[in-house]
Enzyme design. Structure first.
Site, PDB file in Angstrom:
ATOM      1  N   SER A  28      -6.162  -2.525   3.445  1.00 23.48           N
ATOM      2  CA  SER A  28      -5.347  -3.706   3.770  1.00 23.48           C
ATOM      3  C   SER A  28      -5.845  -4.249   5.111  1.00 23.48           C
ATOM      4  O   SER A  28      -6.469  -3.510   5.883  1.00 23.48           O
ATOM      5  CB  SER A  28      -3.890  -3.273   3.911  1.00 23.48           C
ATOM      6  N   TYR A  75       3.502   1.864   7.680  1.00 23.97           N
ATOM      7  CA  TYR A  75       2.544   1.395   6.661  1.00 23.97           C
ATOM      8  C   TYR A  75       1.178   1.166   7.309  1.00 23.97           C
ATOM      9  O   TYR A  75       0.146   1.622   6.808  1.00 23.97           O
ATOM     10  CB  TYR A  75       3.058   0.111   6.003  1.00 23.97           C
TER      11      TYR A  75
HETATM   12  P1  NAD Z   1       2.012  -2.604  -6.769  1.00 23.14           P
HETATM   13  O1  NAD Z   1       3.303  -2.036  -6.302  1.00 23.14           O
HETATM   14  O2  NAD Z   1       2.045  -3.541  -7.931  1.00 23.14           O
HETATM   15  O3  NAD Z   1       0.976  -1.434  -7.105  1.00 23.14           O
HETATM   16  C1  NAD Z   1       0.982  -0.183  -6.492  1.00 23.14           C
HETATM   17  C2  NAD Z   1       0.907   0.844  -7.606  1.00 23.14           C
HETATM   18  O4  NAD Z   1       0.804   2.155  -7.056  1.00 23.14           O
HETATM   19  C3  NAD Z   1       2.168   0.807  -8.496  1.00 23.14           C
HETATM   20  O5  NAD Z   1       1.777   0.676  -9.840  1.00 23.14           O
HETATM   21  C4  NAD Z   1       2.832   2.146  -8.214  1.00 23.14           C
HETATM   22  O6  NAD Z   1       3.522   2.657  -9.320  1.00 23.14           O
HETATM   23  C5  NAD Z   1       1.609   2.983  -7.857  1.00 23.14           C
HETATM   24  N1  NAD Z   1       1.960   4.229  -7.178  1.00 23.14           N
HETATM   25  C6  NAD Z   1       2.815   4.433  -6.144  1.00 23.14           C
HETATM   26  N2  NAD Z   1       2.897   5.745  -5.867  1.00 23.14           N
HETATM   27  C7  NAD Z   1       2.049   6.382  -6.723  1.00 23.14           C
HETATM   28  C8  NAD Z   1       1.682   7.739  -6.933  1.00 23.14           C
HETATM   29  N3  NAD Z   1       2.229   8.728  -6.203  1.00 23.14           N
HETATM   30  N4  NAD Z   1       0.748   8.025  -7.876  1.00 23.14           N
HETATM   31  C9  NAD Z   1       0.202   7.050  -8.630  1.00 23.14           C
HETATM   32  N5  NAD Z   1       0.545   5.757  -8.507  1.00 23.14           N
HETATM   33  C10 NAD Z   1       1.457   5.436  -7.569  1.00 23.14           C
HETATM   34  O7  NAD Z   1       1.352  -3.299  -5.512  1.00 23.14           O
HETATM   35  P2  NAD Z   1      -0.147  -3.807  -5.201  1.00 23.14           P
HETATM   36  O8  NAD Z   1       0.016  -4.902  -4.254  1.00 23.14           O
HETATM   37  O9  NAD Z   1      -0.914  -4.007  -6.439  1.00 23.14           O
HETATM   38  O10 NAD Z   1      -0.712  -2.539  -4.390  1.00 23.14           O
HETATM   39  C11 NAD Z   1      -1.950  -1.938  -4.650  1.00 23.14           C
HETATM   40  C12 NAD Z   1      -2.630  -1.540  -3.347  1.00 23.14           C
HETATM   41  O11 NAD Z   1      -2.886  -2.723  -2.600  1.00 23.14           O
HETATM   42  C13 NAD Z   1      -1.793  -0.627  -2.454  1.00 23.14           C
HETATM   43  O12 NAD Z   1      -2.617   0.393  -1.924  1.00 23.14           O
HETATM   44  C14 NAD Z   1      -1.338  -1.563  -1.336  1.00 23.14           C
HETATM   45  O13 NAD Z   1      -1.139  -0.867  -0.122  1.00 23.14           O
HETATM   46  C15 NAD Z   1      -2.513  -2.513  -1.255  1.00 23.14           C
HETATM   47  N6  NAD Z   1      -2.214  -3.812  -0.618  1.00 23.14           N
HETATM   48  C16 NAD Z   1      -1.190  -4.595  -1.065  1.00 23.14           C
HETATM   49  C17 NAD Z   1      -0.923  -5.800  -0.418  1.00 23.14           C
HETATM   50  C18 NAD Z   1       0.229  -6.695  -0.840  1.00 23.14           C
HETATM   51  O14 NAD Z   1       0.603  -7.568  -0.072  1.00 23.14           O
HETATM   52  N7  NAD Z   1       0.778  -6.557  -2.023  1.00 23.14           N
HETATM   53  C19 NAD Z   1      -1.709  -6.198   0.656  1.00 23.14           C
HETATM   54  C20 NAD Z   1      -2.772  -5.393   1.074  1.00 23.14           C
HETATM   55  C21 NAD Z   1      -3.012  -4.196   0.422  1.00 23.14           C
END
Ligand code: NAD
Length: 311
Positions: free
Chosen positions: A140, A153
Site C-alpha cells: 500500500s 495498519y
Molecule cells: P478486500 O477486503 O476485498 O480483500 C481482502 C481479502 O483478504 C478478503 O477477501 C479477506 O477475506 C481476505 N483475508 C483477510 N484475512 C485473511 C486470512 N487470514 N486469510 C486469507 N484471506 C484473508 O480488500 P482489498 O482492497 O481487495 O484488499 C486486498 C489487499 O490490498 C490488502 O492487502 C490491502 O491491505 C491492500 N490495499 C487495499 C487498499 C484499499 O483502499 N482497499 C489500498 C491499498 C492496499
C-alpha cells in the site's frame, strides 16, 4: 509452459479481480490457484470465473493466519510448484489507538505481516531450489507513508516493506524476483468495512479532542478521499498483471498516479517533516485547502479518464 500462480484473499476485491484477469489470459499463460480463508464465500468468484473454473482457475482454501492450511494448500498443488505467489490477503484498522485493543492490533499484524511470512516459509525454499519464482505483494502507499488514524495498519505495511527490502537482496542470488504493488485508495469491501467499523467505534476511551478529530474530521472526509482518488480493484489488478508480465519487474510499483505527488513529499525532505506538516495543515488548519486539493484530484481524474477515452 503455463505458469502456476497462487493468490491469497480471492473472495473479493483485488484478489478476485486479479485471479479472473490472469485466468482469462487469451494465451492461457497462467494456471491460477485462487485461495480464500472461507470457502463458503466462493460464490462471487465462481460466478466471475464461470467457464474457466476447473480449467485455468481452481479455488482452494487458505488462511494466511494458519500454517497448517497453507501447508495443505501448497501440498495439493502438483509438485508444489508455484511460479508466482501473490500475497494479497489483508485487513485494515482505523481509529485512535486508545480505542483499539492490543488483540485487534495483533490480528492486523498477524494477517498483513505474519501472513506473508508464513506463506514464504512454505513457498520460498522450493523457489530457491528451482532458482525461479516471482513474489508479488499487495502492499500500500501506507507502506511508504503513515496516515492519520491508520497507525497500526501503516505499521503492518511498513513491516511488509522492510521485510521485502531485506528479502529482495537475498532473492537476487537465487534469481527470484520480488515486487511490491502499492495502491492508493481502492474502492473494495475493505474500505467499506473499515469505514463501518470506524463509525461503530466506541470513542469513550479517547479524550474529546481526539474523538472529535476522528469523528468530525477524519471520518467525514473518508468517503470523499475514496470518491476523488479511489481506483477500482480491476485497475489495481491490471497494474499487477503488467508487473507479472514484465521481464525485469520493478521492486516497487505505485498504481495510482494521482497519489504519487503525496508519496513524493517523503523523498523531497530527508528530515521527514514535509509530509507530516503537509498532512497536518491539509487536515486541520486549512480545511479549504484540503477540499480544494480533493477537487483538483477529481478534475485530474476526470481529465485522465477523458484522455484515455479519446485515445
Ligand atoms: P478486500 O477486503 O476485498 O480483500 C481482502 C481479502 O483478504 C478478503 O477477501 C479477506 O477475506 C481476505 N483475508 C483477510 N484475512 C485473511 C486470512 N487470514 N486469510 C486469507 N484471506 C484473508 O480488500 P482489498 O482492497 O481487495 O484488499 C486486498 C489487499 O490490498 C490488502 O492487502 C490491502 O491491505 C491492500 N490495499 C487495499 C487498499 C484499499 O483502499 N482497499 C489500498 C491499498 C492496499
Amino acid at each position: 509452459a503455463q505458469k502456476t500462480v497462487l493468490i491469497t484473499g480471492c473472495s473479493s476485491g483485488i484478489g478476485l479481480a486479479l485471479a479472473i484477469k490472469l485466468a482469462r489470459d487469451k494465451q492461457k499463460r497462467f494456471k491460477v490457484y485462487a485461495t480464500m480463508r472461507n470457502l463458503s464465500k466462493k460464490e462471487k468468484l465462481e460466478k466471475a470465473a464461470n467457464n474457466i473454473l476447473g480449467k485455468t482457475l481452481e479455488i482452494k482454501q487458505l488462511d494466511v493466519c494458519d500454517e497448517e492450511s497453507i501447508k495443505t494448500c501448497v501440498n495439493n498443488i502438483p509438485e508444489r510448484r508455484i511460479d508466482i505467489l501473490v500475497s494479497n490477503a489483508g485487513m485494515g484498522l482505523i481509529g485512535p489507538i486508545e480505542c483499539q485493543t492490543i488483540d485487534e492490533m495483533k490480528t492486523v499484524m498477524d494477517t498483513n505481516f505474519f501472513g506473508l511470512v508464513r506463506l514464504l516459509k512454505e513457498i520460498l525454499p522450493d523457489m530457491k531450489k528451482r532458482k525461479s519464482g516471482h513474489i508479488v505483494i499487495i502492499s500500500s502507499v501506507m507502506g511508504l507513508q503513515g496516515i492519520l488514524f491508520n497507525d497500526v495498519y501503516a505499521a503492518s505495511k511498513f513491516a511488509v516493506e522492510g521485510f521485502c527490502e531485506s528479502l529482495a537482496i537475498q532473492a537476487l542470488q537465487f534469481k527470484l524476483r520480488v515486487s511490491l504493488i502499492e495502491p492508493g485508495p481502492v474502492i473494495t469491501e475493505f474500505e467499506k468495512k473499515v469505514y463501518e467499523d470506524g463509525m461503530k467505534m466506541d470513542l469513550s476511551a479517547a479524550d474529546e479532542e481526539t474523538a472529535r478529530m476522528f469523528a468530525d474530521v477524519y471520518l467525514k472526509n473518508y468517503n470523499q478521499i475514496f470518491q476523488s482518488l479511489g481506483q477500482s480493484a480491476e485497475e489495481v489488478a491490471e497494474h499487477t498483471v503488467k508487473i507479472i508480465l514484465t521481464e525485469n519487474p520493478p521492486f516497487r510499483h505505485q498504481t495510482n498516479t494521482l497519489y504519487t505527488p503525496v508519496t513524493t513529499l517523503k523523498y523531497a525532505d530527508p528530515n521527514g517533516n514535509l509530509p507530516i506538516d503537509s498532512f497536518y495543515k491539509m487536515v486541520f488548519h486549512h480545511d479549504r485547502i484540503f477540499h480544494a486539493s480533493l477537487n483538483f484530484f477529481k478534475l485530474l481524474r476526470w481529465s485522465s479518464r477523458k484522455n484515455i477515452a479519446s485515445t
